[in-house]
Design a protein around this motif. Structure first.
Motif, PDB file in Angstrom:
ATOM      1  N   GLU A 119       0.835  -1.207   0.000  1.00 60.50           N
ATOM      2  CA  GLU A 119       0.000   0.000   0.000  1.00 60.50           C
ATOM      3  C   GLU A 119       0.869   1.257   0.000  1.00 60.50           C
ATOM      4  O   GLU A 119       0.599   2.220  -0.738  1.00 60.50           O
ATOM      5  N   LEU A 120       1.935   1.239   0.836  1.00 56.56           N
ATOM      6  CA  LEU A 120       2.839   2.383   0.886  1.00 56.56           C
ATOM      7  C   LEU A 120       3.543   2.590  -0.449  1.00 56.56           C
ATOM      8  O   LEU A 120       3.711   3.728  -0.920  1.00 56.56           O
ATOM      9  N   LEU A 121       3.952   1.473  -1.069  1.00 56.44           N
ATOM     10  CA  LEU A 121       4.610   1.573  -2.378  1.00 56.44           C
ATOM     11  C   LEU A 121       3.648   2.126  -3.429  1.00 56.44           C
ATOM     12  O   LEU A 121       4.049   2.915  -4.295  1.00 56.44           O
ATOM     13  N   ILE A 142       1.131   4.138  -2.840  1.00 57.21           N
ATOM     14  CA  ILE A 142       0.997   5.579  -2.573  1.00 57.21           C
ATOM     15  C   ILE A 142       2.233   6.326  -3.069  1.00 57.21           C
ATOM     16  O   ILE A 142       2.129   7.397  -3.673  1.00 57.21           O
ATOM     17  N   GLN A 143       3.399   5.740  -2.802  1.00 54.61           N
ATOM     18  CA  GLN A 143       4.654   6.375  -3.237  1.00 54.61           C
ATOM     19  C   GLN A 143       4.715   6.469  -4.753  1.00 54.61           C
ATOM     20  O   GLN A 143       5.103   7.516  -5.311  1.00 54.61           O
ATOM     21  N   ASN A 144       4.318   5.386  -5.433  1.00 51.72           N
ATOM     22  CA  ASN A 144       4.301   5.412  -6.897  1.00 51.72           C
ATOM     23  C   ASN A 144       3.321   6.456  -7.419  1.00 51.72           C
ATOM     24  O   ASN A 144       3.593   7.138  -8.420  1.00 51.72           O
ATOM     25  N   LYS A 145       2.184   6.564  -6.726  1.00 50.50           N
ATOM     26  CA  LYS A 145       1.193   7.568  -7.106  1.00 50.50           C
ATOM     27  C   LYS A 145       1.769   8.976  -6.951  1.00 50.50           C
ATOM     28  O   LYS A 145       1.589   9.845  -7.801  1.00 50.50           O
ATOM     29  N   ASN A 146       2.497   9.167  -5.825  1.00 59.44           N
ATOM     30  CA  ASN A 146       3.136  10.468  -5.595  1.00 59.44           C
ATOM     31  C   ASN A 146       4.216  10.743  -6.639  1.00 59.44           C
ATOM     32  O   ASN A 146       4.389  11.883  -7.092  1.00 59.44           O
ATOM     33  N   PHE A 147       4.952   9.686  -7.013  1.00 56.07           N
ATOM     34  CA  PHE A 147       5.973   9.843  -8.042  1.00 56.07           C
ATOM     35  C   PHE A 147       5.332  10.272  -9.365  1.00 56.07           C
ATOM     36  O   PHE A 147       5.851  11.140 -10.083  1.00 56.07           O
ATOM     37  N   GLN A 207       4.406  13.769  -9.103  1.00 52.82           N
ATOM     38  CA  GLN A 207       5.608  14.587  -9.203  1.00 52.82           C
ATOM     39  C   GLN A 207       6.074  14.671 -10.645  1.00 52.82           C
ATOM     40  O   GLN A 207       6.499  15.735 -11.119  1.00 52.82           O
TER      41      GLN A 207
END
Length: 211
Positions: free
Chosen positions: A151-153, A155-160, A163
């Protein structure tokens, strides 16, 4: 007796005064050995559970045996299948199906086995069960942590991605600003040239008027 190829009374008597004890013990040992090294202790405990302190052979169903052993059900099913096929244990029809030693004379031989050893075996089963439960809990925790990490990954990919989109927009804006600045320069140059040309024309008109 068949395995020893004993077909006559004289051959049986050659085994001595404890012939029956020897043959029965050998038969029990053979059946237990046939269950395999990994299931040998389970087979012994199952046979012991099919006896009691009154030297009788009580009938017990699968659930009763499983409750005392606390092992994998598939292991118990395998052992019961093998000792039933050997003729050592009977399947008593009914619902639920029950199991019973084939004859009373087997009870003393089974009960002669070291009770302390059975306690030790059952403790090992308990320890194994506890270890398995602990391992299962650890596995569940690992699975839960894995899900959280995924889930964190995500979210991180979504943020990437956001960005990346932001960086792309900034690049587009920078390009637009560069084009605008270039247009401003062109306009400024055009204005200067227009002023110069206008000035030249004014000067030319003045000169002509004087002449």
């Amino acid at each position: 007796m068949e395995k020893r190829q004993i077909t006559q009374l004289g051959e049986y008597q050659q085994l001595g005064s404890q012939a029956k004890l020897k043959l029965v013990k050998e038969f029990l040992d053979e059946v237990i050995a046939d269950c395999g090294k990994e299931n040998k202790d389970i087979a012994k405990v199952v046979l012991y559970l099919l006896t009691d302190e009154k030297e009788t052979r009580p009938q017990k169903n699968f659930a009763e045996l499983a409750a005392n052993l606390r092992i994998e059900l598939v292991e118990l099913e395998l052992v019961l299948e093998m000792i039933v096929k050997s003729g050592l244990v009977l399947e008593v029809p009914g619902t639920p199906k029950r199991y019973q030693l084939v004859h009373d004379y087997l009870v003393p031989f089974v009960r002669q086995w070291d009770k302390a050893k059975f306690s030790e075996i059952r403790e090992k089963f308990e320890e194994f069960k506890d270890l398995k439960q602990s391992a299962e809990e650890i596995r569940k925790n690992c699975d839960q942590q894995q899900e959280e990490l995924e889930e964190l990954l995500a979210i991180q990919n979504k943020n990437f991605k956001k960005q990346e989109e932001l960086d792309k927009k900034q690049e587009e804006l920078a390009e637009l600003l560069a084009i605008q600045n270039r247009n401003f320069k062109i306009i400024a140059i055009f204005s200067i040239v227009s002023i110069i040309l206008f000035s030249i024309r004014v000067v030319d008109i003045i000169i002509r008027g004087v002449v």
